[in-house]
Each structure stands twice: as C-alpha cells, then as structure tokens.
Design a protein around this motif. Structure first.
Motif, PDB file in Angstrom:
ATOM      1  N   LYS A 182       0.878  -1.166   0.000  1.00  0.00           N
ATOM      2  CA  LYS A 182       0.000   0.000   0.000  1.00  0.00           C
ATOM      3  C   LYS A 182       0.917   1.217   0.000  1.00  0.00           C
ATOM      4  O   LYS A 182       1.680   1.420   0.957  1.00  0.00           O
ATOM      5  N   GLU A 221      -9.430   1.801  16.417  1.00  0.00           N
ATOM      6  CA  GLU A 221      -8.050   2.232  16.209  1.00  0.00           C
ATOM      7  C   GLU A 221      -7.220   1.114  15.597  1.00  0.00           C
ATOM      8  O   GLU A 221      -7.274  -0.033  16.018  1.00  0.00           O
ATOM      9  N   SER A 222      -6.437   1.503  14.598  1.00  0.00           N
ATOM     10  CA  SER A 222      -5.452   0.585  14.035  1.00  0.00           C
ATOM     11  C   SER A 222      -4.099   0.946  14.643  1.00  0.00           C
ATOM     12  O   SER A 222      -4.007   1.854  15.476  1.00  0.00           O
ATOM     13  N   VAL A 223      -3.042   0.239  14.231  1.00  0.00           N
ATOM     14  CA  VAL A 223      -1.716   0.582  14.734  1.00  0.00           C
ATOM     15  C   VAL A 223      -1.436   2.052  14.440  1.00  0.00           C
ATOM     16  O   VAL A 223      -0.889   2.774  15.269  1.00  0.00           O
ATOM     17  N   LYS A 224      -1.860   2.510  13.283  1.00  0.00           N
ATOM     18  CA  LYS A 224      -1.481   3.852  12.841  1.00  0.00           C
ATOM     19  C   LYS A 224      -2.391   4.979  13.303  1.00  0.00           C
ATOM     20  O   LYS A 224      -1.918   6.090  13.502  1.00  0.00           O
ATOM     21  N   ALA A 225      -3.700   4.722  13.429  1.00  0.00           N
ATOM     22  CA  ALA A 225      -4.590   5.873  13.625  1.00  0.00           C
ATOM     23  C   ALA A 225      -5.896   5.480  14.287  1.00  0.00           C
ATOM     24  O   ALA A 225      -6.283   4.314  14.312  1.00  0.00           O
ATOM     25  N   ALA A 226      -6.572   6.498  14.820  1.00  0.00           N
ATOM     26  CA  ALA A 226      -7.890   6.322  15.415  1.00  0.00           C
ATOM     27  C   ALA A 226      -8.942   6.852  14.450  1.00  0.00           C
ATOM     28  O   ALA A 226      -8.732   7.856  13.783  1.00  0.00           O
ATOM     29  N   ARG A 285      -2.492   9.249  21.168  1.00  0.00           N
ATOM     30  CA  ARG A 285      -1.707   9.650  19.991  1.00  0.00           C
ATOM     31  C   ARG A 285      -0.989  10.970  20.238  1.00  0.00           C
ATOM     32  O   ARG A 285      -1.209  11.642  21.239  1.00  0.00           O
ATOM     33  N   ILE A 328       0.621  -4.311   9.232  1.00  0.00           N
ATOM     34  CA  ILE A 328       1.635  -3.742  10.123  1.00  0.00           C
ATOM     35  C   ILE A 328       1.939  -4.666  11.304  1.00  0.00           C
ATOM     36  O   ILE A 328       3.103  -4.856  11.667  1.00  0.00           O
ATOM     37  N   LEU A 329       0.899  -5.244  11.904  1.00  0.00           N
ATOM     38  CA  LEU A 329       1.131  -6.112  13.074  1.00  0.00           C
ATOM     39  C   LEU A 329       2.047  -7.273  12.724  1.00  0.00           C
ATOM     40  O   LEU A 329       3.026  -7.538  13.420  1.00  0.00           O
ATOM     41  N   ARG A 338      -9.890  11.790  23.909  1.00  0.00           N
ATOM     42  CA  ARG A 338     -11.305  12.033  23.604  1.00  0.00           C
ATOM     43  C   ARG A 338     -12.054  12.605  24.819  1.00  0.00           C
ATOM     44  O   ARG A 338     -13.140  12.173  25.168  1.00  0.00           O
ATOM     45  N   ASP A 359      -4.803  -3.406  10.610  1.00  0.00           N
ATOM     46  CA  ASP A 359      -5.012  -4.198  11.828  1.00  0.00           C
ATOM     47  C   ASP A 359      -5.671  -3.371  12.926  1.00  0.00           C
ATOM     48  O   ASP A 359      -5.090  -2.405  13.413  1.00  0.00           O
ATOM     49  N   PRO A 386      -5.026   3.676  23.020  1.00  0.00           N
ATOM     50  CA  PRO A 386      -3.812   4.362  22.575  1.00  0.00           C
ATOM     51  C   PRO A 386      -3.981   5.870  22.717  1.00  0.00           C
ATOM     52  O   PRO A 386      -5.070   6.400  22.515  1.00  0.00           O
ATOM     53  N   HIS A 440     -10.357  -2.870   5.800  1.00  0.00           N
ATOM     54  CA  HIS A 440      -9.180  -3.041   4.955  1.00  0.00           C
ATOM     55  C   HIS A 440      -8.373  -1.745   4.904  1.00  0.00           C
ATOM     56  O   HIS A 440      -7.145  -1.743   4.967  1.00  0.00           O
ATOM     57  N   ALA A 441      -9.090  -0.624   4.812  1.00  0.00           N
ATOM     58  CA  ALA A 441      -8.410   0.673   4.758  1.00  0.00           C
ATOM     59  C   ALA A 441      -7.717   0.990   6.087  1.00  0.00           C
ATOM     60  O   ALA A 441      -6.629   1.567   6.108  1.00  0.00           O
ATOM     61  N   TYR A 476       0.081   1.956  19.379  1.00  0.00           N
ATOM     62  CA  TYR A 476      -0.029   0.588  19.882  1.00  0.00           C
ATOM     63  C   TYR A 476       1.293  -0.106  19.613  1.00  0.00           C
ATOM     64  O   TYR A 476       1.841  -0.012  18.506  1.00  0.00           O
TER      65      TYR A 476
END
Lengths: 367, 125
Positions: free
Chosen positions: A20, B57-62, A296, A37-38, A346, B34, A294, B30-31, A317
């Motif tokens: 991607k 939340e994914s590893v990268k973002a909420a 951020r 990623i995991l 939040r 994980d 998490p 999918h977008a 994470y």
C-alpha cells in the motif's frame, strides 16, 4: 499530486509485492504490505525485515579537516570518531533546537551523513552555506539505502556477505554483498540487531530480491518501522524532536561528549551548556497508558487534578507489548519512572505511568 | 427478515424489526489495517444520526464510527473489545460494534443499499 511524488529504486518491487503506497516526505513509499503492520512488526522482532529507506538523504563530506568543520554544526564528537565507526548527532540551531538528527560515519576518505528525508534538501543547503568552501558537500542521489533488521539479520547477511557477522554495533565497512559493492553499517531504527546498506540505485532491486529470497526475510513498510522505533524509544524527527526541542530536553545528552560540552563551538552551545547545569523546563519520557486506549501525538498530559504538565509527541499501539505506549514531554518534576499521570484521550482523563525507555529491550550486537 | 444498509462513511446497519446492528464495512477494515482497539458506547446512550458512537483504532490511527441513524444503544459487542482482530476477520459478522433501537425506523431509507454502496467503493478503488 500523486504523479509529482518521487520514487525510490524499489518502487516497482513494492508494487509487485502489493504494497500500500502512500506519500511520505515527497516520495511514494510502502506503508505496509498485504500481511499488515502487526505481522510485519512481529516478524521483524522474530526473524528479519527488509526496509526501503532510500528516501533518506545520503551526503558525502570530503576535504581537509572535514570532521572539525562539521563539528561547527553538530554537538557530536566527530574529530574523535575513528575510521569505520558511526555516531548519532544532530544539526542544531542558535537556540539549541534540533534542525535534523543524523548518522555520521567516518568512512576513511570521507564522512558519510545520513539525514531524514523530509529535511534533506534543507540539510544539504545548510551544509553548503555553513561549511568552508574547500569542503566537498555531495548529495548522493544515485545511492539507495536498505535496512535489514531483526535477530536473523546477521545470519541472512552472512550468507551474502561473509565477514559481516563480525561487525560491531555502530561500525561501517565497504563489503561485497551478493557481489555488489556496498557501504554496510551495523545500525538501525528498530532496536534490533541489523544492517543499513547503501548501494548504487542500479543494484538496489537486485540486492533487495536477494534478501527477500531468504525465507527469514519479509518486506516491512513505514507503518511497522514507526511502531518498531517507538517501542525502541527512538525519536522521530518532526514528532518527538524538532527545531523547538533541544537535545537535552529530548534526553539525547548522551550523544554529546565531555569535550563538546565543555568546548562548545556549535550552534546553541551556550543554551545546551546552561541546560546541562541548570536543568530544563521539560523532558522527554516514555509513558504506558494503564487502560488499553492508545494516546496519539498531541494528547495532553495532566496531573490527577487536571493541571496540564505536558504533551505526547508519539503514541500508539506496540505490537510487541500488546498494548499502548507513548512518548512525550513533561515538566521534569513528573519525569521519574513510576510517576502517575493522566492522558486526556477524547475528553476523558485516563491513567498512565512514566516508564523507562526503551519499552522493548534493545538487542544490538554487543562488542 | 433482515435488511442491510450502508453509509458513505463505511458503516453498515442490519435492520431486524426496530433493532439495527452496526459495524464497519470490509472496505473500512481493509483501509484501517489491523484493528488493535475499539471503544464502544455506553448502554442506554441516545445517539443522533451521524454522531460519533464508537472508536476504532489501528496501529497507525484512530477513527470514529458514526451512528447511521438515531437510536438508543441496547447492546454492545464486548467480543471485539477483547479481540479487536475480529473486526478485520469478520467485519460484517462477529465484528459488529453495537445495536440500536431505532428512533425512527423509516430513517434507514435515506441510507445506501448494498448496490449503491458497492458502486461507491468501486468508484473509490
């Protein structure tokens, strides 16, 4: 916009691997491959991961007294850097802020600098304008950079470059890797043992394919690169450090030798010297949220009574921790490991604790 | 008999009588990549149409999960709190988020049907 992005020499390979691709620092870069990623993160800590970091800036510095001249721009001990060794340092501004962080190698005939992709053009201009005119400042735009990281990296590398296994952490050699002449560093950005390999663009894809042919090696994207470096407690320029943070605030004083602390001679030296004796207003710390949410970047850090004492600069994470982790700056009174703080996620204050970094122990090669 | 609707924000809602089960679509999971954390609404909460009702939340973002229609939260899926990967593995089944008692069952008619949603994601790909 997309068609204005630069590409690395591995672009076709990334696409063939169904990566991607995302824009990053002006480049189309793989953020993840289909496994995600995991899985990439876990694989890198379990075996070996291959990273394309060709977007990073490589620059050669050559000429009389190059090390002494470079010391006018960085607080690191470059004159004391032996041939074949690598040192981490940073370009500072007159306020002691960090313009970029970088790796500096004494390659013998020249110094090799590796800088962040987003900063590289500014860094090249900085070097050209600030260094004496008799020094050659040559951006190495024709060279790619691969990183092979993980506990199996040395075994994989040995098959393609016998002798590489003996290299010490933070050392450098010119080696033939699968028949290609490469500049090999025993270094990385994951906390694992591994190598960073600079080589001509024209050979990059061939070498990447050699690595990927080994079943121990999987390609790793920028997503896992970020989670790996965060678990390793390593700073990301632009997030954890920038022109407004000093190396002392960032907990990077270890990178400034006694000679440089006492002698100064780099931008912001007086600010850093004062901070070393009188202390700083904030310090970078590691944080573990006590619930699962998490926290951020830009999350506000408070005391239990709601008083703000800092801000998170990187957070998310940690796949190897199976839980959230963060780093950020807090007032020094609250920087000791074990200190209970709150993270406002939040609108809800959630408990967290200051912890020592790295979050996941480094496994660099000893000796 | 149940009927499924979708939003432009990639939520789905499956309607059975006056109860709607809400989740995120396969395209959305999918977008995101994980999924590592979800936060679900409190039971009994009244949510407005389009209001933030859950967080994923994914590893990268909420990201937020919005209520496709207004209603009262009657049930949440604790299984995805324990094992967030269910959202990736089975987004329109075991990976559901919460159930709503619809404030106005007719409101679903303003959502996308399966055909319209498929056309939307084809246009995005």
């Amino acid at each position: 916009m997309t068609d204005e992005l630069a590409t690395t020499p591995l672009d076709a390979l990334h696409r063939q691997l169904s990566a991607k691709m995302v824009p990053f620092a002006g480049y189309a870069m793989p953020v993840q491959y289909p496994t995600g990623i995991l899985a990439e993160h876990i694989h890198c800590r379990a075996a070996a991961g291959l990273f394309d970091v060709s977007h990073m800036g490589q620059v050669m510095l050559q000429g009389p007294q190059a090390a002494a001249a470079l010391e006018a721009l960085v607080p690191g001990d470059i004159q004391g850097l032996p041939e074949g060794r690598i040192r981490y340092s940073m370009f500072t501004n007159p306020q002691g802020g960090i313009l970029d962080d970088l790796m500096i190698t004494n390659a013998g005939a020249f110094l090799l600098l590796v800088v962040n992709a987003a900063c590289k053009e500014a860094d090249f201009a900085h070097l050209r304008s600030q260094l004496p005119a008799d020094l050659l400042v040559e951006p190495l735009r024709d060279r790619a950079l691969l990183a092979l990281q993980g506990p199996a990296a040395a075994a994989v590398m040995r098959r393609l470059a016998p002798g590489s296994e003996d290299m010490a952490f933070m050392s450098f050699r010119t080696l033939s890797v699968a028949g290609i002449s490469c500049w090999v560093s025993r270094s990385g950005y994951t906390g694992e043992d591994g190598f960073e390999i600079s080589l001509p663009n024209a050979h990059a894809e061939a070498l990447a394919r050699h690595f990927l042919a080994d079943p121990l090696v999987k390609p790793i994207g920028l997503g896992a690169r970020d989670s790996l470096r965060l678990e390793a407690g390593l700073c990301l320029y632009g997030a954890d450090i920038d022109a407004s943070t000093t190396p002392i605030e960032a907990g990077l004083a270890w990178s400034i030798s006694r000679r440089r602390r006492e002698g100064g001679g780099y931008p912001g030296a007086s600010v850093l010297a004062r901070q070393l004796t009188e202390g700083v207003g904030r310090l970078r710390v590691g944080l573990r949220p006590e619930d699962k949410a998490p926290a951020r970047a830009h999350t506000v850090i408070t005391l239990a009574d709601g008083r703000p004492v800092g801000e998170i600069t990187s957070g998310g994470y940690g796949p190897s921790l199976s839980g959230p982790l963060a780093m950020g700056y807090v007032e020094p009174a609250y920087a000791s490991p074990g200190t209970a703080l709150m993270l406002v996620v939040r609108g809800l204050a959630r408990p967290a604790r200051v912890v020592t970094m790295p979050f996941v122990p480094h496994r660099y090669r000893k000796g | 008999m149940s009927k499924i609707y979708f939003t432009k924000d990639h939520e789905w809602i499956r309607i059975e009588a006056d109860i709607g089960t809400v989740g995120i679509t396969d395209y959305a999971q999918h977008a995101l990549g994980d999924v590592v954390f979800v936060e679900l609404p409190d039971l009994g909460r009244q949510v407005a149409q389009g209001a933030e009702a859950a967080v994923v939340e994914s590893v990268k973002a909420a990201s937020e999960v919005y209520a496709p229609v207004a209603g009262e939260v009657t049930e949440v899926n604790e299984a995805i709190v324990v094992d967030p990967a269910l959202v990736n593995q089975d987004p329109q089944g075991q990976g559901w988020f919460f159930r709503l008692r619809l404030a106005n069952p007719a409101a679903v008619e303003g959502l996308l049907d399966e055909k319209a949603y498929d056309a939307l994601i084809r246009a995005l790909e």
